[in-house]
Design a protein around this motif. Structure first.
Motif, short mmCIF file in Angstrom:
data_model
loop_
_atom_site.label_atom_id
_atom_site.label_comp_id
_atom_site.label_asym_id
_atom_site.label_seq_id
_atom_site.Cartn_x
_atom_site.Cartn_y
_atom_site.Cartn_z
N GLY A 41 44.24 61.08 17.07
CA GLY A 41 44.89 62.38 16.96
C GLY A 41 44.65 63.31 18.12
O GLY A 41 45.36 64.31 18.26
N GLU A 42 43.67 63.03 18.97
CA GLU A 42 43.42 63.91 20.10
C GLU A 42 44.50 63.73 21.16
O GLU A 42 45.02 62.63 21.36
CB GLU A 42 42.04 63.64 20.70
N THR A 43 44.83 64.80 21.86
CA THR A 43 45.89 64.74 22.86
C THR A 43 45.29 64.85 24.26
O THR A 43 44.19 65.40 24.45
CB THR A 43 46.89 65.88 22.65
N LEU A 44 46.04 64.33 25.22
CA LEU A 44 45.61 64.32 26.61
C LEU A 44 46.84 64.53 27.49
O LEU A 44 47.85 63.84 27.32
CB LEU A 44 44.94 62.98 26.96
N ASP A 45 46.78 65.50 28.39
CA ASP A 45 47.85 65.74 29.35
C ASP A 45 47.45 65.16 30.70
O ASP A 45 46.34 65.43 31.19
CB ASP A 45 48.10 67.24 29.49
N VAL A 46 48.35 64.35 31.30
CA VAL A 46 48.07 63.72 32.58
C VAL A 46 49.28 63.87 33.49
O VAL A 46 50.42 64.09 33.03
CB VAL A 46 47.72 62.22 32.41
#
Length: 599
Positions: free
Chosen positions: A53-58
């Motif tokens: 559920g954790e999000t990551l922007d790359v």
């Protein structure tokens, strides 16, 4: 593009970035100079167990060794397909929906392993009509609030309106909630408590966050309100969400009245549970409150609870908007429930008071001696020691009124600690206050509560600088309580008369059952011992909080036997004891459970 990277993914694709697996949530092209290579900002949602559920922007072009595992998607149209092929595509799309029953008004009744009553469908219908579910289910005890909440969850899940669910309930009901959701709705929930956190840390490391470990969790309100679990929960939330999205979808609060602010006048004071809810409510899109007693008699407290449920409709105050209340509350009583022919659905419940307890001469001496000790010690208490002293003396009085054995063990602890001549400080007073607040919480393990209670009593004893006269009273109480703990008291005599008049017919056991609830485990031990001395040991089943709650399954297996159940107060509710409907003399409620006689 960096060497080893893949073409820019599309929304919904599975990718591998930084040796972890993610689902692509969104892709934004970056504004760069025409002479520069294109850049794309990609938002990813983690799939690995320790970061679910954790999000990551790359920036996709700057990632090393990122891969797109699937390149599935609709084909680029370069010509018109034949009609049979297009119809086949539409048919496949329909079958790929979350259910082939999508066209029906409700899906939950067809998905759960439950026998639905028509009135139980109203909360589901009400929830579906709400753009944002803010619903208070306040049905009477035994009408199946847990079943109704489960159907609301399953319906919203089937329609893909929710994904992440958190259930807050009393600690003693956590296991029941998990089992009900799994067996009746095939919804697996993880119970977040101290043991679960330790298990995760052993498997995934000390930095794992339990609140991101699974999309459906159950925890107790008293556990989450503690400093460490609450900070861990808040740390698992995303500080910035694009588009105003929330981290969680649905919050279910069982026994919601326990979180309502307390107060008897126009001023109400927020409890620790109220503070907890106010800190986390903003991170949930939908809210579902369950309680059989929504109104405690004080309108200000009730409106404060409604404000937490739906702050756009309600505000804390002395009046309630009845039209708005009707929109969010479902309230039905057993006395009002009738079938299609107008007949009562549930039998009439009769409450018969037991005869008054007449104390014996020894019991009167014990009670009078404790009253003298309390009066003398409270008269000398000052500002610093009044609260700890009052707490310890109140605990002694409550245990005396519970059973001789409970009082005997407490007065022994009290005597051993006041003889140490230890001096207490203000810091010790804060320790006692914290332990007192801890004892006000709900416990799933009676052993843990007994340990905390004994510790609190020992800490409070440091404030008892007793005089010689007071010490003499304590010694006398110990000498009186010892023999009293070995014999039947007056309260047990009244219970014995009830058993002989209701559970025995001409000296033989009939089909009646009896549930006896006690506040303390020592009282549970005392009653069991007294019944065993009567030769009724084989007819007694003992249930209490903690690991022994697995004995609930034993009750179901013993449905055909004549059993007198003794259980600790609040640890096992009637809904938890499930027996076949063939049991004579029992009243079946709408959830298929059996309710016997109560004392």
């Amino acid at each position: 593009m960096t060497e080893g990277s893949s073409p820019v993914p599309e929304q919904g694709q599975l990718v591998q970035v930084r040796h972890r697996h993610y689902i692509v949530q969104d892709v934004w092209p970056g504004a760069v100079e025409p002479s520069q290579p294109p850049m794309h900002r990609v938002r990813l949602e983690a799939l690995d167990d320790d970061q679910v559920g954790e999000t990551l922007d790359v920036i996709w072009e700057h990632e090393v060794n990122c891969r797109v595992h699937d390149a599935l998607g609709l084909p680029r149209p370069d010509a018109w397909d034949p009609m049979p092929r297009f119809e086949a595509f539409l048919l496949a799309s329909r079958w790929s929906l979350s259910s082939v029953l999508m066209g029906l008004p409700l899906q939950a009744p067809f998905r759960g392993a439950i026998q639905i009553e028509d009135y139980q469908l109203e909360p589901v219908v009400r929830a579906l009509r709400m753009p944002r579910v803010n619903l208070l289910i306040a049905d009477d005890v035994g009408l199946g609030k847990t079943i109704e909440a489960g159907m609301v969850m399953q319906e919203l899940l089937a329609r893909q309106r929710i994904r992440r669910i958190l259930v807050l309930c009393p600690a003693s009901l956590q296991r029941q909630w998990a089992e009900e959701m799994l067996t009746k709705f095939a919804l697996r929930f993880e119970i977040v408590d101290r043991d679960y956190i330790q298990k995760l840390r052993r498997e995934y490391g000390i930095h794992v966050n339990p609140w991101a470990s699974y999309p459906r969790l159950i925890t107790s309100m008293d556990f989450l309100k503690r400093e460490a679990p609450l900070q861990s929960f808040l740390a698992s939330l995303h500080k910035e969400r694009a588009g105003g999205l929330r981290d969680w979808d649905l919050l279910v609060v069982d026994e919601a009245h326990n979180a309502a602010p307390t107060g008897r006048t126009t001023y109400v004071r927020d409890s620790d549970r109220t503070h907890l809810l106010r800190q986390i409510l903003g991170h949930f899109e939908h809210r579902l409150f369950l309680t059989a007693t929504p109104h405690n008699g004080f309108t200000e407290s009730f409106t404060a609870m409604l404000e937490m449920l739906d702050p756009l409709r309600f505000s804390r105050g002395p009046t309630v908007n009845k039209e708005q209340l009707a929109e969010v509350m479902v309230r039905r009583l057993k006395d009002d429930m009738v079938d299609s022919l107008g007949r009562r659905r549930f039998p009439v419940r009769h409450v018969d008071p037991l005869p008054a307890v007449v104390l014996s001469r020894e019991e009167r001496r014990l009670l009078d001696g404790l009253d003298q000790y309390i009066e003398k010690r409270l008269r000398r208490s000052g500002k610093m020691d009044r609260l700890p002293v009052q707490f310890a003396l109140t605990l002694l009085k409550k245990r005396l009124l519970s059973s001789p054995l409970a009082f005997y063990r407490s007065i022994q602890v009290h005597r051993s600690h006041i003889e140490t001549d230890q001096e207490a400080s203000e810091e010790d007073a804060r320790v006692v206050l914290n332990l007192k607040e801890r004892l006000d919480e709900d416990f799933s393990d009676d052993e843990e509560k007994d340990r905390i209670e004994e510790t609190a009593h020992a800490e409070a004893a440091g404030f008892f600088q007793v005089t010689g006269e007071e010490m003499g009273l304590v010694v006398e109480l110990v000498n009186l309580a010892g023999p009293a703990a070995e014999r039947e008291d007056s309260k047990f005599a009244v219970l014995l008369d009830f058993i002989e008049s209701h559970l025995l017919s001409d000296g033989r056991w009939n089909q009646e059952r009896l549930l006896v609830f006690t506040e303390y485990k020592d009282t549970l031990t005392y009653l069991t011992s007294m019944l065993q001395k009567r030769g009724w040991g084989e007819r007694v089943l003992v249930l209490h909080g903690g690991p022994a709650t697995e004995q609930i399954a034993t009750v179901a297996g013993m449905a055909g036997e004549d059993t007198t159940g003794i259980t600790r107060d609040g640890r096992v509710e009637p809904e938890q004891i499930t027996t076949p409907s063939r049991v004579p003399g029992a009243e079946n409620d709408a959830t298929g459970t059996v309710r016997g006689r109560w004392v």
